[in-house]
Design an enzyme around this catalytic site. Structure first.
Site, PDB file in Angstrom:
ATOM      1  N   SER A   1      -6.041  -3.129  14.980  1.00  0.00           N
ATOM      2  CA  SER A   1      -5.451  -2.425  16.117  1.00  0.00           C
ATOM      3  C   SER A   1      -6.482  -1.984  17.148  1.00  0.00           C
ATOM      4  O   SER A   1      -6.257  -2.098  18.352  1.00  0.00           O
ATOM      5  CB  SER A   1      -4.660  -1.217  15.615  1.00  0.00           C
ATOM      6  OG  SER A   1      -5.502  -0.335  14.863  1.00  0.00           O
TER       7      SER A   1
ATOM      8  N   LYS B   1     -11.221  -7.491   6.614  1.00  0.00           N
ATOM      9  CA  LYS B   1     -10.645  -6.579   7.595  1.00  0.00           C
ATOM     10  C   LYS B   1     -11.645  -5.458   7.866  1.00  0.00           C
ATOM     11  O   LYS B   1     -12.141  -4.858   6.904  1.00  0.00           O
ATOM     12  CB  LYS B   1      -9.325  -6.003   7.061  1.00  0.00           C
ATOM     13  CG  LYS B   1      -8.624  -5.049   8.020  1.00  0.00           C
ATOM     14  CD  LYS B   1      -7.352  -4.476   7.404  1.00  0.00           C
ATOM     15  CE  LYS B   1      -6.649  -3.540   8.386  1.00  0.00           C
ATOM     16  NZ  LYS B   1      -5.457  -2.910   7.797  1.00  0.00           N
TER      17      LYS B   1
ATOM     18  N   CYS C   1       0.860  -1.178   0.000  1.00  0.00           N
ATOM     19  CA  CYS C   1       0.000   0.000   0.000  1.00  0.00           C
ATOM     20  C   CYS C   1       0.898   1.230   0.000  1.00  0.00           C
ATOM     21  O   CYS C   1       2.100   1.127   0.252  1.00  0.00           O
ATOM     22  CB  CYS C   1      -0.930  -0.003   1.214  1.00  0.00           C
ATOM     23  SG  CYS C   1      -2.281   1.210   1.094  1.00  0.00           S
TER      24      CYS C   1
ATOM     25  N   CYS D   1      -0.046   4.233   1.736  1.00  0.00           N
ATOM     26  CA  CYS D   1      -0.409   5.219   2.758  1.00  0.00           C
ATOM     27  C   CYS D   1       0.728   5.519   3.726  1.00  0.00           C
ATOM     28  O   CYS D   1       0.840   6.640   4.235  1.00  0.00           O
ATOM     29  CB  CYS D   1      -1.656   4.781   3.508  1.00  0.00           C
ATOM     30  SG  CYS D   1      -1.483   3.237   4.424  1.00  0.00           S
TER      31      CYS D   1
ATOM     32  N   CYS E   1      -3.900   6.165   0.028  1.00  0.00           N
ATOM     33  CA  CYS E   1      -3.389   4.884  -0.471  1.00  0.00           C
ATOM     34  C   CYS E   1      -3.117   4.882  -1.965  1.00  0.00           C
ATOM     35  O   CYS E   1      -3.037   3.801  -2.581  1.00  0.00           O
ATOM     36  CB  CYS E   1      -4.379   3.773  -0.131  1.00  0.00           C
ATOM     37  SG  CYS E   1      -4.682   3.599   1.640  1.00  0.00           S
TER      38      CYS E   1
ATOM     39  N   TYR F   1      -2.379  -8.677  16.516  1.00  0.00           N
ATOM     40  CA  TYR F   1      -1.338  -8.150  17.393  1.00  0.00           C
ATOM     41  C   TYR F   1      -1.214  -8.988  18.657  1.00  0.00           C
ATOM     42  O   TYR F   1      -0.253  -8.830  19.408  1.00  0.00           O
ATOM     43  CB  TYR F   1      -1.651  -6.687  17.726  1.00  0.00           C
ATOM     44  CG  TYR F   1      -1.725  -5.833  16.480  1.00  0.00           C
ATOM     45  CD1 TYR F   1      -0.574  -5.379  15.854  1.00  0.00           C
ATOM     46  CD2 TYR F   1      -2.957  -5.539  15.889  1.00  0.00           C
ATOM     47  CE1 TYR F   1      -0.637  -4.633  14.688  1.00  0.00           C
ATOM     48  CE2 TYR F   1      -3.035  -4.797  14.719  1.00  0.00           C
ATOM     49  CZ  TYR F   1      -1.870  -4.350  14.118  1.00  0.00           C
ATOM     50  OH  TYR F   1      -1.940  -3.631  12.947  1.00  0.00           O
TER      51      TYR F   1
ATOM     52  N   LYS G   1     -12.105  -4.925   2.630  1.00  0.00           N
ATOM     53  CA  LYS G   1     -11.550  -4.043   3.661  1.00  0.00           C
ATOM     54  C   LYS G   1     -12.514  -2.883   3.852  1.00  0.00           C
ATOM     55  O   LYS G   1     -12.758  -2.101   2.935  1.00  0.00           O
ATOM     56  CB  LYS G   1     -10.171  -3.540   3.245  1.00  0.00           C
ATOM     57  CG  LYS G   1      -9.505  -2.623   4.270  1.00  0.00           C
ATOM     58  CD  LYS G   1      -8.126  -2.208   3.789  1.00  0.00           C
ATOM     59  CE  LYS G   1      -7.428  -1.288   4.762  1.00  0.00           C
ATOM     60  NZ  LYS G   1      -6.082  -0.883   4.275  1.00  0.00           N
TER      61      LYS G   1
END
Length: 324
Positions: free
Chosen positions: A275, A249, A119, A121, A129, A314, A196
């Protein structure tokens, strides 16, 4: 009918394990790693306790620790020393992700699957992006595709095992597949961020990747959270263009999408436990409101139960320790 049928009979002791329908394994997990070429030592993110960005000098050490926990794969995100409107620090042979891949592969070889996020970004000074028309403030789809192909080829040359386009540009999988094949990387698989969504749960990632937008938002290319059928259309297109693995996502707010995708396509399916989902559990646990280990397990098993074969999270390192 009760009293002959008593489902509680199968919930006692180890009988419970024998009849468990869904299992969570360390082999299901992928750990994200943030690599920042502007720092000299690891830096913890204030919004993601326990998650760090690493300098290039430490990335192989972190990858080794992840591998020793039995986690089979990492996905890399880069923070470059310089950014510009074209994201030109994303495709150079010695840029941050390319160098990180080489260092990990030099130390670990094939012990660890190295996936790279594709990507722009993290590399653009506007945080979007793709290539921007600054008069209209529009993200230009087709000019961005050529750049994504260049990024993917540079990652493959550095030794990446898999590439993962995340920008939600129309035609991105086809553009990357063609670029890889034309450069002799026909055996590099593509894990596409196929569905996404434009989500509020990405907030802490913006700090981690230093990729906040300086104008507008990403709703013109990321999906409307209200749409389910559109997700299947996106996946259909990416599969037709050559995606080997498809991703949903975020994960927890979109378990219905994970289920529909897996049921409809029956192909390797990933879900990104993002996140914000991580930070909410960490914050609640820090306040004593929930049991962190139980909440992590319950969250991850729900993603697996919905149909995901791969969970990018994570919590991968924590989960690996718990599962052991």
């Amino acid at each position: 009918m009760f009293p002959d049928v008593r489902l509680r009979r199968l919930r006692k002791g180890k009988i419970r394990n024998l009849v468990r329908e869904t299992t969570l394994s360390v082999d299901d997990l992928v750990q994200p790693i943030f690599v920042d070429e502007t720092i000299d030592s690891p830096v913890e993110f204030s919004s993601m306790p326990g998650i760090y960005k690493f300098p290039l000098s430490d990335v192989a050490k972190e990858a080794k620790e992840i591998s020793e926990l039995g986690i089979p794969a990492v996905i890399l995100f880069g923070v470059p020393a310089s950014k510009d409107a074209e994201g030109s620090s994303s495709w150079g042979e010695i840029d941050v992700i390319q160098e990180a891949v080489r260092r990990i592969k030099a130390d670990l070889g094939d012990e660890l699957v190295v996936i790279t996020d594709i990507c722009m970004c993290e590399y653009t000074n506007h945080g979007h992006c793709g290539i921007i028309d600054f008069e209209t403030k529009e993200v230009l789809n087709d000019p961005t595709l050529e750049v994504l192909g260049k990024i993917a080829v540079s990652h493959a040359r550095a030794g990446a095992d898999m590439v993962a386009p995340s920008g939600m540009m129309d035609g991105m999988v086809e553009a990357i597949r063609q670029a890889l094949d034309l450069n002799g990387f026909e055996n590099i698989p593509i894990m596409s961020y196929a569905a996404k969504f434009s989500s509020s749960f990405y907030g802490p990632f913006r700090e981690a990747a230093d990729s906040g937008c300086c104008f507008g938002d990403r709703s013109t290319y990321q999906m409307d959270p209200a749409n389910s059928n559109e997700a299947l259309r996106e996946v259909t297109l990416d599969v037709a263009e050559g995606a080997d693995i498809i991703m949903v996502k975020p994960a927890l707010s979109y378990l219905d999408i994970v289920y529909r995708v897996k049921t409809e396509f029956g192909m390797p399916t990933a879900a990104y436990n993002v996140s914000g989902e991580y930070s909410m559990i960490k914050a609640a646990a820090a306040n004593g409101w929930i049991d962190e280990k139980k909440a992590v397990y319950e969250s991850l098993i729900s993603i697996k139960r919905a149909g995901a074969d791969i969970i990018i999270t994570y919590f991968a390192k924590d989960a690996a320790r718990m599962l052991k």
